[in-house]
Design a protein around this motif. Sequence first.
Motif, mmCIF file in Angstrom:
data_model
loop_
_atom_site.group_PDB
_atom_site.id
_atom_site.type_symbol
_atom_site.label_atom_id
_atom_site.label_comp_id
_atom_site.label_asym_id
_atom_site.label_seq_id
_atom_site.Cartn_x
_atom_site.Cartn_y
_atom_site.Cartn_z
ATOM 1 N N GLY A 287 -1.867 -6.200 -6.063
ATOM 2 C CA GLY A 287 -2.691 -5.094 -6.521
ATOM 3 C C GLY A 287 -2.033 -3.776 -6.156
ATOM 4 O O GLY A 287 -0.830 -3.597 -6.306
ATOM 5 N N ASP A 288 -2.827 -2.837 -5.631
ATOM 6 C CA ASP A 288 -2.271 -1.534 -5.295
ATOM 7 C C ASP A 288 -2.193 -1.348 -3.782
ATOM 8 O O ASP A 288 -2.651 -2.188 -3.010
ATOM 9 C CB ASP A 288 -3.062 -0.416 -5.960
ATOM 10 N N PHE A 289 -1.579 -0.252 -3.366
ATOM 11 C CA PHE A 289 -1.348 -0.018 -1.945
ATOM 12 C C PHE A 289 -1.272 1.481 -1.696
ATOM 13 O O PHE A 289 -1.058 2.276 -2.609
ATOM 14 C CB PHE A 289 -0.051 -0.694 -1.481
ATOM 15 N N GLU A 290 -1.444 1.863 -0.429
ATOM 16 C CA GLU A 290 -1.363 3.260 -0.035
ATOM 17 C C GLU A 290 0.026 3.586 0.502
ATOM 18 O O GLU A 290 0.804 2.695 0.863
ATOM 19 C CB GLU A 290 -2.424 3.583 1.022
ATOM 20 N N LEU A 291 0.290 4.881 0.589
ATOM 21 C CA LEU A 291 1.599 5.334 1.052
ATOM 22 C C LEU A 291 1.882 4.865 2.472
ATOM 23 O O LEU A 291 3.013 4.472 2.794
ATOM 24 C CB LEU A 291 1.663 6.864 0.965
ATOM 25 N N ASP A 292 0.873 4.886 3.328
ATOM 26 C CA ASP A 292 1.073 4.436 4.706
ATOM 27 C C ASP A 292 1.551 2.987 4.760
ATOM 28 O O ASP A 292 2.389 2.631 5.598
ATOM 29 C CB ASP A 292 -0.231 4.569 5.497
#
Length: 708
Positions: A287-292
Amino acid sequence: MAAPSGWRRDGNLPNELTSFVGRTRLLTILRQRLREHRLVTVTGIGGVGKSRTALRVAHQMRDQFRDGVWFADIARQRDPGMLRHTINSALGIADQSSRSPEETLVEWLNDREVLLVIDACEHVTEACARLFEDLLTRVSGLTILATSRHSLNARGEHTVTVPPLALPGSVPGENVFTNEALMLFAERAGAAVPGFELDERNVSSVSELCRRLDGIPLAIELAAVRLRALSVEQMIDLLADRFSLLAGASRTALPRHQTLRTAIGWSHELCEPAERLLWARLSVFAGDFELDAAHYVCAGDNLPHENIVDLISSLVEKSILLSSGTPSGHRYRLIDTLRDYGEEWLKHLNEKERIRERHRDYYLQLALKSEEAWSGARQVYWHVRMRHEHDNVRVALDYCLNTPGEVVSGLRLLSSLWFMWVACGLAREGRLYLEKTLELSPEPCPERCKALWVLSYINSAQGNITGAIEAAEKCSAEAVRIGDSGAVILATKMLGTAAFLQSDLHKASALLGVAIEFHKSGRELNPGLLPSIVELSMVLLMQGDPGEAETLLRDCITVCTQRGELWLRSYAIYALASVSQAMGRPVEAMSNAREALRLKGYFHDVLGVGLAIEVVARQALEANQPELASRLMGGGQAHWRTFGLPQLGSPFFNAEHDRCVKECKELLGEQAHEEAFAAGKKLSLEELIALALGEHGQETVADPLPQG
């Protein structure tokens, strides 16, 4: 009050992030097939636009299905046994019951007229075929639109193949400027290079490029982005070299799937080495993910931490990564075809296991951080955040369950997310994972003890009291063996919860009292002191001592308010509504029950909503509104049967419900009550909550989401 995902009547169809070009005839055919048949599968090679086409036609037809269009992406699902649960979760079905996911999904779909869009079925085709056949046999108002790289071979299935876009010159007399492949290239090129226009000067070259790319939309879109660095003619030369190297044969003999791989590989080669490496490492995310997350998982070993932001931005500009804003922060994702390609390179680099371990470490740390922060002012943020991270949590759990020596880490991850399983509508998933992981780790240890009391907690929430007692007793026995006094007390608390639900009031009072005394010095919010206080207050109410119950609850609410805690506070306010009701303060009871519902709107806490609805129904009856009470109870029972055991199987709650139903029948008459009850059953959960709040027919909006 904003409704959580899955509560809306109109569905959960994702927005279209880019314009849809062409395919007019194909869309017409698909709409016609969906009117004529109940199972339509959109097939075609990777990158040809199956998902986008299905999404476009679903948006076009959403008004033709009374109860909306619902979407589930199962691209990352490889376990056929989890298919039904994955779909339930994608639809926002907060099933807290111990029933099979098959029954849950069928009951949720019954009496609804919906289009169910299931994307990327190719990895579990047999399971999809069996599921779809079963659903269509048992649910008359259901239509399914699936996408897959090949047919499902299901009974009643009608397939529509998405072909590549028509190539320039393939239609005699065609105006080349209206060719779909060229229009797509021009649209995407204009977005990548402002000022680009398809005209007489470049139309021949662009036509040749689209022909070399076989009209495959993804390949054309990737090529359009390359205009930032290369001319169309340079791209044609690069493609010619690549085809000669790969095919060693005529251009016409090259398979279309090879064309797509060529286009992706060509885009890969045009990336800088650091961008390629990041692309490969990002493929570990689901799926998606954050920059961290990208920083933690991907930085290091030839990718300096300080370069990640620029590299991410570059991959977004090159259309390798998609970028979107969400209530919990900005997120990124690879589309499946590009993720698969990156994963192949990750294997080639011999980094897959190391990056998967880093991925697991990140989400384990995130889970521990969310557990620690859950009971504070950022509770809503963590609810939304961890729902967003659901797919990546699954990948991390898969790593733990299938990698030697990592099962204990799986227990830590699972048990730290107890609030996600209990408060966020994912009880069944938590139970399934916990049971599987506990079976793989039979030796007593602190992680196993914690997992056992979390399992007991989930079973209680599902109304499975026998399972709750079994897990709590096992936790207590093993905790004594290893000297884990904290787990012993928490197991005692869970046994007290089970006794409360069984209406064994003396036992419940004693056990919950032990938990309260143990935790009193620390005033721990969850899942120790304050949940025990709420449950003990209900025990006191059942024992005929509402005054003492009120004292406990007001203290509980004060502590929650001081710390900014909302979820448990909503239960305390619900319990206070029950106390006010018992003490003959109807206005206060209604006010408290509605306030509890408003707070629960921030979470996917369907069981809590069901409890509060019962209090509102009782107060409506006391206010001489039996028809409203019947409608509320009808809606409450319909949703409770879908999401769990009505009234949690509690003799006390069942007796209160039955008494209310009996009084409604006496005031309305049997037929009028049944009609109102049936009308309530047709309400979406959002509509039911609005009815209970006195806001039915009005648009309700939640307060701004606390940011984190």
